[in-house]
Motif scaffolding. Structure first.
Motif, PDB file in Angstrom:
ATOM      1  N   SER A  95     122.607 147.111  41.176  1.00 12.03           N
ATOM      2  CA  SER A  95     123.144 147.207  39.765  1.00 12.03           C
ATOM      3  C   SER A  95     122.755 146.210  38.785  1.00 12.03           C
ATOM      4  O   SER A  95     123.027 146.424  37.894  1.00 12.03           O
ATOM      5  N   TYR A  96     122.014 145.292  39.117  1.00 13.87           N
ATOM      6  CA  TYR A  96     121.929 144.230  38.079  1.00 13.87           C
ATOM      7  C   TYR A  96     120.711 144.803  36.916  1.00 13.87           C
ATOM      8  O   TYR A  96     119.657 145.347  37.413  1.00 13.87           O
ATOM      9  N   GLU A  97     121.104 144.702  35.840  1.00 17.54           N
ATOM     10  CA  GLU A  97     120.254 145.066  35.002  1.00 17.54           C
ATOM     11  C   GLU A  97     119.278 143.922  34.261  1.00 17.54           C
ATOM     12  O   GLU A  97     119.649 142.924  33.474  1.00 17.54           O
ATOM     13  N   ASP A  98     117.997 143.919  34.610  1.00 14.55           N
ATOM     14  CA  ASP A  98     117.019 142.871  34.533  1.00 14.55           C
ATOM     15  C   ASP A  98     116.693 142.805  33.010  1.00 14.55           C
ATOM     16  O   ASP A  98     116.720 143.746  32.496  1.00 14.55           O
ATOM     17  N   ASP A  99     116.657 141.565  32.374  1.00 11.88           N
ATOM     18  CA  ASP A  99     116.170 141.627  31.161  1.00 11.88           C
ATOM     19  C   ASP A  99     114.394 141.455  31.119  1.00 11.88           C
ATOM     20  O   ASP A  99     113.827 140.406  31.404  1.00 11.88           O
ATOM     21  N   PHE A 100     113.785 142.354  30.842  1.00 13.17           N
ATOM     22  CA  PHE A 100     112.470 142.591  31.126  1.00 13.17           C
ATOM     23  C   PHE A 100     111.640 141.917  30.213  1.00 13.17           C
ATOM     24  O   PHE A 100     110.263 141.834  30.047  1.00 13.17           O
ATOM     25  N   THR A 101     112.181 141.146  28.915  1.00  8.99           N
ATOM     26  CA  THR A 101     111.632 140.554  27.983  1.00  8.99           C
ATOM     27  C   THR A 101     111.271 139.189  28.291  1.00  8.99           C
ATOM     28  O   THR A 101     110.724 138.518  27.500  1.00  8.99           O
ATOM     29  N   ARG A 102     112.072 138.896  29.476  1.00 11.37           N
ATOM     30  CA  ARG A 102     111.751 137.322  29.772  1.00 11.37           C
ATOM     31  C   ARG A 102     111.232 137.199  31.389  1.00 11.37           C
ATOM     32  O   ARG A 102     111.222 138.283  31.794  1.00 11.37           O
ATOM     33  N   LEU A 103     110.740 136.322  31.679  1.00  9.76           N
ATOM     34  CA  LEU A 103     110.451 136.018  33.109  1.00  9.76           C
ATOM     35  C   LEU A 103     111.494 136.488  33.974  1.00  9.76           C
ATOM     36  O   LEU A 103     112.825 135.889  33.645  1.00  9.76           O
ATOM     37  N   LEU A 104     111.500 137.337  34.796  1.00  5.45           N
ATOM     38  CA  LEU A 104     112.534 137.698  35.817  1.00  5.45           C
ATOM     39  C   LEU A 104     113.175 136.682  36.648  1.00  5.45           C
ATOM     40  O   LEU A 104     112.418 135.622  36.913  1.00  5.45           O
ATOM     41  N   TYR A 105     114.521 136.737  37.113  1.00  4.30           N
ATOM     42  CA  TYR A 105     114.890 135.840  38.010  1.00  4.30           C
ATOM     43  C   TYR A 105     114.438 136.294  39.559  1.00  4.30           C
ATOM     44  O   TYR A 105     114.346 137.449  39.804  1.00  4.30           O
ATOM     45  N   LEU A 106     114.458 135.470  40.517  1.00  5.79           N
ATOM     46  CA  LEU A 106     113.986 135.673  41.786  1.00  5.79           C
ATOM     47  C   LEU A 106     115.099 136.636  42.331  1.00  5.79           C
ATOM     48  O   LEU A 106     115.023 137.543  43.179  1.00  5.79           O
ATOM     49  N   HIS A 107     116.440 136.292  42.146  1.00  4.22           N
ATOM     50  CA  HIS A 107     117.772 136.853  42.504  1.00  4.22           C
ATOM     51  C   HIS A 107     118.633 137.136  41.266  1.00  4.22           C
ATOM     52  O   HIS A 107     118.886 135.847  40.616  1.00  4.22           O
ATOM     53  N   PRO A 108     119.406 138.217  41.296  1.00 12.62           N
ATOM     54  CA  PRO A 108     120.465 137.978  40.135  1.00 12.62           C
ATOM     55  C   PRO A 108     121.462 137.196  40.169  1.00 12.62           C
ATOM     56  O   PRO A 108     121.802 136.560  38.895  1.00 12.62           O
ATOM     57  N   ALA A 109     121.763 136.424  41.427  1.00 15.48           N
ATOM     58  CA  ALA A 109     122.721 135.351  41.220  1.00 15.48           C
ATOM     59  C   ALA A 109     122.007 134.230  40.418  1.00 15.48           C
ATOM     60  O   ALA A 109     122.913 133.347  39.820  1.00 15.48           O
ATOM     61  N   ASP A 110     120.827 134.020  40.556  1.00 14.77           N
ATOM     62  CA  ASP A 110     120.242 132.812  39.785  1.00 14.77           C
ATOM     63  C   ASP A 110     120.668 133.012  38.177  1.00 14.77           C
ATOM     64  O   ASP A 110     120.485 132.199  37.337  1.00 14.77           O
ATOM     65  N   ALA A 111     120.993 134.301  37.762  1.00 19.15           N
ATOM     66  CA  ALA A 111     121.006 134.328  36.262  1.00 19.15           C
ATOM     67  C   ALA A 111     122.506 133.859  35.869  1.00 19.15           C
ATOM     68  O   ALA A 111     122.479 133.603  34.703  1.00 19.15           O
ATOM     69  N   ARG A 112     123.305 133.721  36.974  1.00 20.43           N
ATOM     70  CA  ARG A 112     124.456 133.102  36.601  1.00 20.43           C
ATOM     71  C   ARG A 112     124.408 131.313  35.982  1.00 20.43           C
ATOM     72  O   ARG A 112     125.364 131.235  35.276  1.00 20.43           O
ATOM     73  N   ALA A 113     123.346 131.092  36.107  1.00 22.08           N
ATOM     74  CA  ALA A 113     123.214 129.422  35.821  1.00 22.08           C
ATOM     75  C   ALA A 113     122.630 129.709  34.081  1.00 22.08           C
ATOM     76  O   ALA A 113     122.656 128.635  33.427  1.00 22.08           O
TER      77      ALA A 113
END
Length: 920
Positions: free
Chosen positions: A58-76
């Motif tokens: 369900s994670y909605e990636d932000d394609f305007t930036r370099l994607l995270y390897l895993h959605p959990a990394d976005a919590r940083a």
């Protein structure tokens, strides 16, 4: 065996085991492992796997930036889209398993085994439940996916230390620890772990995937991101179905950054395969347009235009036309690129980051064309929408700030060029243009009136802001968080972001201009006459951008006299227009040179000025700046030509006198080094309380180099010396002078907060030493807090609950690193006690508050253990303060400083011994 006998057997077995829960035997170990695995752990593991799958899906990636390897990394990153999923239940199950099923009691010793090495290692173990390491791993993984990266790193370090007899478990824990370090930004620590890991330890597919993910995360945040490519490819071999599109898209981004467009195109194609979400497929298709390497773009353009016709893609028209613009730009067809970027902006229905990216592309072309006014509008409307983590955000913001200044001068030049051109025309030609301006003004006013009526109708029908109705979102009050330091509110990123979001919700993206909120700006449209005079055409926006005198009521806005009166007709008026043009062209070149380092563009602007007006008043400054530019670029011949021009035409000027010396630039560079040396001496003298030496060095730098860039720092140091000397008036005078002369210095916010405190009647804490004054005199309160009274009172109760406050300067010590070190110490040292850690910031002063001490004796014991820990080396700048909870709360609530507390303790100590108090 009969069923009744089986039941009786297991009942008896359970009774025997329960009677010997405190024993460590093979029976109890296997029983505890069985219960751990199929009861507590099973429930937590099932919850973990279900939550992880849902997070990845369900994670909605932000394609305007370099994607995270895993959605959990976005919590940083709080500014990034945050994933769903709460792993708290898995954490609770893991903690319950560890608490209830851990076996730490040593087994009974066996005779004759004391010399057996394996037996001795067996007896040294700290855990005898053979399955419990899985609960520890689940705890660490759940903490990581929940965004508690410090807690996860501490858990994995504990596993690696206390389960050394399980090499595969230790390897997995080390890899997870490295990933947690990467999420925290501690890449050197992650590299230290990964570089010491032998290849023989990578023995399974799961471990190999972790290994590749850890290395990829580290290299993605390094200076050479291309090194992450083989590890992302390795992670793809073991990735789940939901993770593969994300990793393929990231792989395409990395290839594109490395200049491998062909490989990037193929990677995006893999990301756009059928199993990927539609957003991913669409954005991958758009990104393919950016890296298209074929010779004929017609097929790609046709395909994208066909996509634009589908109703399903109507919300994504900005992306599609942006992609078409990219294709034309790749073939240097800027005319078609501009047309499609404009369509992307106009057809956008979301007014989000995709529209902002199209505006940036359009503004970049305008900037390269040196159309600074159009570029400024694009950047000003795009910048508020971009998050601060957007790639290149700092350079975009800097260019936008520069364009705000360039646009003013460019508009002045264009307007006055147009007015002079009009003045040279015949009366009939002038009247033709003025009549077209009036017709355009009438048309614009009619359209504006119609828009106003439409907005009022929508507002009446919807009962609110029409913009909110279009967006489909209800207005809601915005909660602002007050500052907790002495800085101006604008330096609080949370408040600033909340204000920006509230503005965008209500007003949308607005260009930076005067009277932006007014529907009717009663000014003329002469600012856009440059093209009109040249080709006789007019646009519908001629009245939007202008910089001429406002209408004073003497003329009708639809009267020709209103416009004719602004055309320079006398020699004096023409000279004034020429002066404005010269000023604009000179300053445009100066901004390009000093703020952007665009030397060729600056030189072209100045050469055009010298060609048009050879005797302009900026001639000497242009020669000198051209000399400096060419010397910096190493073109000694060209620089020598401008040096000679200065010596011939301006020999008595300061520049002429300086350039007589052929070693002028070398001497100037040496002076920079001397300035740095003098400041180091002044700062050292300040730390050693040699205020007289500080004053003398400040006088020296003022005499030797009055234009030095370090003057504000010298002035600030000198002002701080007057604090400990008790000279409040001199302290105030120096700071006011510094702010007046150097309003843009980095010390301006700090100086402003000090002056604000003095204006509110606060007094300086004179006496003491300079180092103590830097940290301990900082008030522990926000700007809105004030000292309740001049009288100071603290309980100093040794029996009351206490806290340990670690005080440090935020510009010298990493608060996150300190938090991690103390948390790791607490976790590995104290099994029963649970100490809470709370970081706080007050301007330049950072605090880490350790809570959970019942009295003064407990905190003394804690500090002794803290200092004796060989693995914990606190920075020298960190100073511990032991204080009761009530006294610390009084410091914060009354807006007092630690210096107030120290003085009170000193006074009480003089009267009677003080048991509780600060221990430094």
């Amino acid at each position: 065996m009969k069923p009744v006998q089986v039941i009786c057997f297991f009942t008896l077995l359970t009774a025997l085991v329960s009677c010997s829960m405190r024993k460590n035997t093979a029976l109890t170990r296997n029983y505890q492992a069985f219960i751990t695995r199929y009861n507590i752990y099973y429930n937590g593991d099932e919850h973990y796997k279900t939550t992880l799958r849902e997070m990845e899906r369900s994670y909605e990636d932000d394609f305007t930036r370099l994607l995270y390897l895993h959605p959990a990394d976005a919590r940083a990153c709080p500014d990034a889209p945050q994933p769903s999923g709460d792993f708290s239940r898995s954490i609770e199950k893991a903690q319950k398993a560890i608490q209830l099923r851990s076996i730490k009691r040593k087994p009974a010793r066996k005779a004759g085994k004391s010399r057996d090495q394996k037996y001795r290692e067996w007896m040294k173990r700290e855990e005898y439940n053979p399955f419990l390491h899985n609960a520890w791993l689940m705890l660490g993984r759940s903490q990581y996916n929940n965004g508690d990266f410090i807690g996860a790193a501490s858990t994995f370090q504990y596993i690696a230390k206390h389960f050394s007899w399980l090499p595969a478990t230790v390897t997995e824990a080390r890899l997870w620890q490295a990933r947690a370090y990467c999420s925290l930004g501690w890449y050197f620590d992650a590299e230290a772990i990964l570089s010491k890991m032998p290849a023989t330890d990578i023995a399974s597919g799961e471990i190999e995937e972790l290994y590749d993910m850890a290395y990829a995360s580290m290299y993605i945040n390094s200076s050479d991101q291309s090194q992450a490519i083989p590890y992302v490819r390795g992670a793809l071999r073991h990735a789940s179905r939901t993770q593969k599109p994300r990793l393929y898209f990231l792989l395409g981004q990395l290839y594109a950054l490395s200049g491998k467009n062909s490989e990037a195109y193929d990677a995006y194609a893999m990301a756009a395969r059928g199993g990927a979400p539609y957003r991913t497929r669409l954005n991958a298709r758009i990104r393919q347009s950016e890296v298209f390497h074929g010779s004929d773009i017609r097929g790609e353009v046709k395909s994208l235009r066909r996509m634009a016709r589908y109703e399903r893609n109507s919300p994504y028209l900005d992306l599609i036309y942006y992609a078409i613009g990219n294709l034309y730009l790749s073939r240097r067809d800027t005319a078609e690129a501009v047309e499609n970027y404009r369509l992307a902006v106009e057809r956008s229905t979301r007014d989000g980051i995709d529209r902002a990216v199209a505006r940036l592309a359009l503004g970049s072309i305008y900037f390269d064309r040196r159309d600074y006014e159009a570029a400024q509008i694009c950047y000003a409307e795009a910048l508020p929408v971009l998050p601060s983590t957007y790639p290149g955000y700092v350079s975009i913001r800097r260019r936008s700030d520069v364009l705000d200044r360039l646009a003013v001068y460019a508009q002045n030049v264009r307007l006055n060029d147009s007015l002079l051109r009009l003045a040279d025309m015949t009366e009939r030609e002038r009247m033709d243009i003025v009549n077209r301006l009036i017709a355009a003004r009438r048309r614009t006013d009619r359209e504006e009136a119609e828009r106003i009526r439409r907005e009022e109708y929508i507002a009446l029908q919807g009962g609110g802001n029409p913009a909110d109705g279009i967006a489909g979102q209800a207005s809601a009050p915005v909660a602002f968080e007050l500052n907790t330091d002495d800085s101006w509110y604008f330096y609080n990123s949370t408040v600033r972001s909340a204000g920006r979001d509230a503005f965008l919700r209500r007003w949308g993206a607005r260009r930076l201009e005067d009277d932006w909120r007014r529907r009717d700006r009663t000014v003329s449209g002469l600012a856009s006459l440059d093209e009109d005079v040249a080709d006789g055409s007019l646009s519908d926006t001629d009245f939007e951008d202008t910089d001429v005198k406002e209408y004073n009521g003497d003329f009708d806005l639809y009267s020709p006299e209103y416009y004719l009166s602004r055309i320079p007709s006398t020699p004096m008026q023409r000279m004034a227009a020429v002066n404005i043009i010269c000023d604009g062209m000179y300053n445009i070149g100066l901004i390009l040179k000093d703020d952007l380092g665009a030397y060729p563009e600056a030189a072209d602007e100045w050469l055009r000025l010298l060609d048009r007006y050879p005797d302009n008043i900026y001639r000497r400054d242009i020669y000198y700046n051209m000399y400096l530019m060419y010397m910096r670029e190493g073109d000694v011949v060209a620089a020598g030509g401008y040096r000679q021009l200065i010596l011939e035409h301006f020999p008595d000027s300061p520049e002429g006198q300086a350039l007589i010396d052929p070693d002028f630039l070398d001497n100037k560079r040496r002076m920079y080094a001397e300035e740095e040396r003098l400041y180091e001496r002044a700062y050292e003298a300040y730390l050693e309380n040699r205020n007289a030496d500080v004053h003398a060095l400040c006088d020296t730098i003022t005499r030797l180099s009055p234009t030095s860039r370090l003057i504000p720092k010298f002035m600030f140091l000198e002002a701080l010396c007057h604090v400990t000397e008790g000279d409040a008036e001199r302290f105030r005078s120096i700071l006011e002078t510094m702010l007046r002369r150097y309003p843009d210095t980095e010390l301006a916010p700090v100086a402003s907060s000090y002056l604000k405190g003095l204006a509110e009647g606060r007094s300086l804490n004179a006496g003491g030493d300079n180092v103590r004054g830097l940290a301990w005199t900082t008030r522990l309160a926000s700007d809105t807090a004030a000292v309740v009274s001049d009288s100071v009172f603290f309980e100093l109760d040794s029996a009351a609950p206490h806290v340990m406050v670690l005080v440090y300067p935020v510009d010298e010590v990493s608060g996150n690193k300190l938090l991690y070190d103390v948390a790791r110490h607490n976790f590995s040292t104290f099994v029963v006690s649970d100490f809470d850690l709370e970081p706080m910031n007050f301007g330049r002063l950072g605090l880490l508050v350790v809570k959970g001490f019942a009295n003064f004796d407990e905190i003394v014991r804690y500090r002794r253990i803290l200092e004796d820990d060989p693995e914990l080396q606190l920075p020298a700048q960190v100073r511990p303060v032991m204080i009761s909870v009530d006294d610390f709360n009084r410091l914060v609530n009354e807006g007092r400083s630690f210096d107030d507390y120290f003085r009170y303790v000193d006074e009480r100590s003089a009267e009677s011994p003080v048991v509780a108090g600060p221990v430094l």
